[in-house]
Design a protein around this motif. Structure first.
Motif, PDB file in Angstrom:
ATOM      1  N   VAL A  98       0.836  -1.196   0.000  1.00  0.00           N
ATOM      2  CA  VAL A  98       0.000   0.000   0.000  1.00  0.00           C
ATOM      3  C   VAL A  98       0.875   1.250   0.000  1.00  0.00           C
ATOM      4  O   VAL A  98       0.609   2.219  -0.733  1.00  0.00           O
ATOM      5  CB  VAL A  98      -0.954  -0.002   1.212  1.00  0.00           C
ATOM      6  CG1 VAL A  98      -1.705   1.328   1.316  1.00  0.00           C
ATOM      7  CG2 VAL A  98      -1.951  -1.155   1.091  1.00  0.00           C
ATOM      8  N   ALA A  99       1.919   1.237   0.790  1.00  0.00           N
ATOM      9  CA  ALA A  99       2.806   2.408   0.874  1.00  0.00           C
ATOM     10  C   ALA A  99       3.451   2.731  -0.466  1.00  0.00           C
ATOM     11  O   ALA A  99       3.784   3.892  -0.739  1.00  0.00           O
ATOM     12  CB  ALA A  99       3.876   2.174   1.937  1.00  0.00           C
ATOM     13  N   ARG A 100       3.625   1.712  -1.320  1.00  0.00           N
ATOM     14  CA  ARG A 100       4.253   1.923  -2.631  1.00  0.00           C
ATOM     15  C   ARG A 100       3.250   2.309  -3.716  1.00  0.00           C
ATOM     16  O   ARG A 100       3.637   2.513  -4.870  1.00  0.00           O
ATOM     17  CB  ARG A 100       4.988   0.654  -3.064  1.00  0.00           C
ATOM     18  CG  ARG A 100       6.192   0.279  -2.202  1.00  0.00           C
ATOM     19  CD  ARG A 100       7.036  -0.787  -2.894  1.00  0.00           C
ATOM     20  NE  ARG A 100       6.307  -2.029  -3.108  1.00  0.00           N
ATOM     21  CZ  ARG A 100       6.270  -3.046  -2.249  1.00  0.00           C
ATOM     22  NH1 ARG A 100       6.912  -2.951  -1.089  1.00  0.00           N
ATOM     23  NH2 ARG A 100       5.588  -4.147  -2.526  1.00  0.00           N
ATOM     24  N   THR A 101       1.985   2.433  -3.377  1.00  0.00           N
ATOM     25  CA  THR A 101       0.975   2.778  -4.380  1.00  0.00           C
ATOM     26  C   THR A 101       1.296   4.135  -5.011  1.00  0.00           C
ATOM     27  O   THR A 101       1.568   5.113  -4.303  1.00  0.00           O
ATOM     28  CB  THR A 101      -0.428   2.835  -3.746  1.00  0.00           C
ATOM     29  OG1 THR A 101      -0.688   1.605  -3.078  1.00  0.00           O
ATOM     30  CG2 THR A 101      -1.493   3.069  -4.801  1.00  0.00           C
ATOM     31  N   ALA A 102       1.260   4.189  -6.308  1.00  0.00           N
ATOM     32  CA  ALA A 102       1.552   5.445  -7.007  1.00  0.00           C
ATOM     33  C   ALA A 102       0.499   6.493  -6.655  1.00  0.00           C
ATOM     34  O   ALA A 102      -0.699   6.189  -6.622  1.00  0.00           O
ATOM     35  CB  ALA A 102       1.566   5.218  -8.516  1.00  0.00           C
ATOM     36  N   PRO A 103       0.913   7.722  -6.367  1.00  0.00           N
ATOM     37  CA  PRO A 103      -0.061   8.766  -6.046  1.00  0.00           C
ATOM     38  C   PRO A 103      -1.156   8.911  -7.104  1.00  0.00           C
ATOM     39  O   PRO A 103      -2.315   9.173  -6.769  1.00  0.00           O
ATOM     40  CB  PRO A 103       0.803  10.036  -5.955  1.00  0.00           C
ATOM     41  CG  PRO A 103       2.158   9.520  -5.564  1.00  0.00           C
ATOM     42  CD  PRO A 103       2.305   8.197  -6.239  1.00  0.00           C
ATOM     43  N   ARG A 104      -0.803   8.717  -8.362  1.00  0.00           N
ATOM     44  CA  ARG A 104      -1.798   8.823  -9.433  1.00  0.00           C
ATOM     45  C   ARG A 104      -2.912   7.797  -9.237  1.00  0.00           C
ATOM     46  O   ARG A 104      -4.099   8.103  -9.427  1.00  0.00           O
ATOM     47  CB  ARG A 104      -1.112   8.609 -10.790  1.00  0.00           C
ATOM     48  CG  ARG A 104      -2.077   8.498 -11.968  1.00  0.00           C
ATOM     49  CD  ARG A 104      -1.339   8.126 -13.243  1.00  0.00           C
ATOM     50  NE  ARG A 104      -0.622   6.871 -13.131  1.00  0.00           N
ATOM     51  CZ  ARG A 104      -1.197   5.669 -13.245  1.00  0.00           C
ATOM     52  NH1 ARG A 104      -2.510   5.574 -13.476  1.00  0.00           N
ATOM     53  NH2 ARG A 104      -0.464   4.578 -13.143  1.00  0.00           N
ATOM     54  N   ILE A 105      -2.557   6.581  -8.849  1.00  0.00           N
ATOM     55  CA  ILE A 105      -3.561   5.547  -8.640  1.00  0.00           C
ATOM     56  C   ILE A 105      -4.438   5.884  -7.446  1.00  0.00           C
ATOM     57  O   ILE A 105      -5.657   5.670  -7.481  1.00  0.00           O
ATOM     58  CB  ILE A 105      -2.868   4.174  -8.456  1.00  0.00           C
ATOM     59  CG1 ILE A 105      -2.242   3.742  -9.775  1.00  0.00           C
ATOM     60  CG2 ILE A 105      -3.848   3.128  -7.946  1.00  0.00           C
ATOM     61  CD1 ILE A 105      -1.469   2.445  -9.688  1.00  0.00           C
ATOM     62  N   VAL A 106      -3.854   6.429  -6.397  1.00  0.00           N
ATOM     63  CA  VAL A 106      -4.645   6.836  -5.229  1.00  0.00           C
ATOM     64  C   VAL A 106      -5.696   7.862  -5.642  1.00  0.00           C
ATOM     65  O   VAL A 106      -6.882   7.730  -5.324  1.00  0.00           O
ATOM     66  CB  VAL A 106      -3.726   7.408  -4.131  1.00  0.00           C
ATOM     67  CG1 VAL A 106      -4.565   7.992  -2.986  1.00  0.00           C
ATOM     68  CG2 VAL A 106      -2.789   6.337  -3.601  1.00  0.00           C
TER      69      VAL A 106
END
Length: 328
Positions: A98-106
């Motif tokens: 979760v911590a590595r999720t790309a900001p764009r995807i969030v």
């Protein structure tokens, strides 16, 4: 408003049955547990867990965790609890994902979940997704340590036994046997797995060789199709027998359980509010036939009464049943 008869259809190709697989998902348990703990009256089968967890959660800052698991909505983000990529991941590894999720995807996932406009409590994920994501991971870890970690060995034993039972079916009866009795809202015609869901619009999902990930969940209160990119298709479901999970170990039962048996005691506790046989079966994870048998015994002994309400027959505790539960 999404029509009640909406259907999500998973369309299987030649190799998709062979690639159907199972996984345990600690983050999906976290997400579902947030609903159980905020709406405990709706989940009496989890009463012992709620009583254990709520005091441990007192004083924790969980605003972002609750924001991504909103009450009263038909859609919610997925980035905080994505389908796992291994059969039995640990919580640390999942939080690292979760911590590595790309900001764009969030940002895209939050906007997808809120097509009518993003509410204020989710704005941090749009304004500064990296910081919000880091704070969410910290809150999720705090929630896990306080609420789920004490129960996780028991939960995993239960989930592993469910997966083992379905795996034996796969070997003995073929791929389609994995879908038998998943949920009353799920049907299989040999090529398409159909999930009736009021929570999303009708969609056809071509698996295209990816197979389907089946995720049994202790706290799932419905069957949940997971169909949004960039994650692989998955289906979360509630295994039978969840009502037994929180029961005390043999030899350490309550006086009520010793007097009338574990299942009848559990049914009496579920009947904080009048409920039908089907509702009790859904809450406990037991078969309607078994619930009906126990209700018959409880009626004959004067602890439960029944009445008709339209097309349904509702059961409720009598004064004697209330007294029995209050003294246990």
């Amino acid at each position: 408003m999404v029509p009640a008869e909406s259907q999500v259809r998973f369309c299987f190709g030649r190799d998709d049955l062979l690639r159907t697989r199972f996984a345990i998902a600690p983050l999906i348990e976290v997400a579902a547990a947030t609903y159980v703990l905020r709406l405990p009256a709706r989940f009496p089968e989890h009463r012992r867990f709620v009583e254990s967890a709520l005091p441990r959660l007192a004083g924790l800052d969980l605003d972002l965790l609750y924001a991504v698991n909103p009450l009263g909505r038909r859609a919610w983000p997925n980035f905080n609890a994505p389908p796992p990529v291994s059969p039995h991941p640990g919580i640390a590894d999942e939080l690292a994902r979760v911590a590595r999720t790309a900001p764009r995807i969030v940002v895209e996932d939050v906007r997808r979940a809120c097509p009518e406009g993003v509410p204020a409590h989710l704005w941090p994920f749009l304004e500064d997704p990296e910081r919000a994501l880091a704070d969410l991971v910290a809150q999720t870890r705090s929630f896990w340590d306080a609420a789920l970690a004490p129960w996780w060995p028991r939960m995993t034993d239960f989930l592993e036994s469910e997966i083992a039972a379905r795996a034996r079916r796969l070997v003995a009866a073929g791929g389609a046997s994995a879908f038998i009795d998943l949920d009353r809202m799920v049907s299989w015609d040999g090529e398409v797995l159909t999930v009736s869901s009021a929570a999303m619009a009708s969609r056809d999902i071509g698996l295209a060789g990816r197979g389907l990930l089946l995720i049994p969940s202790v706290f799932a209160f419905d069957v949940w199709p997971r169909i949004d990119a960039p994650w692989d298709p998955a289906l979360t479901y509630r295994p039978p027998g969840v009502g037994d999970l929180w029961q005390r170990d043999i030899g350490a039962g309550s006086a009520l359980e010793e007097l009338i048996g574990r299942r009848r005691a559990a049914i009496l506790r579920v009947l904080e509010q009048p409920a039908s046989t089907r509702t009790i079966a859904q809450r406990t994870g037991w078969s309607p036939g078994g619930v009906s048998t126990h209700l018959g015994t409880l009626r004959r002994t004067g602890f439960v009464a029944r009445r008709r309400d339209g097309r349904e027959v509702l059961y409720s505790r009598t004064e004697a049943g209330d007294a029995l539960v209050s003294r246990s």
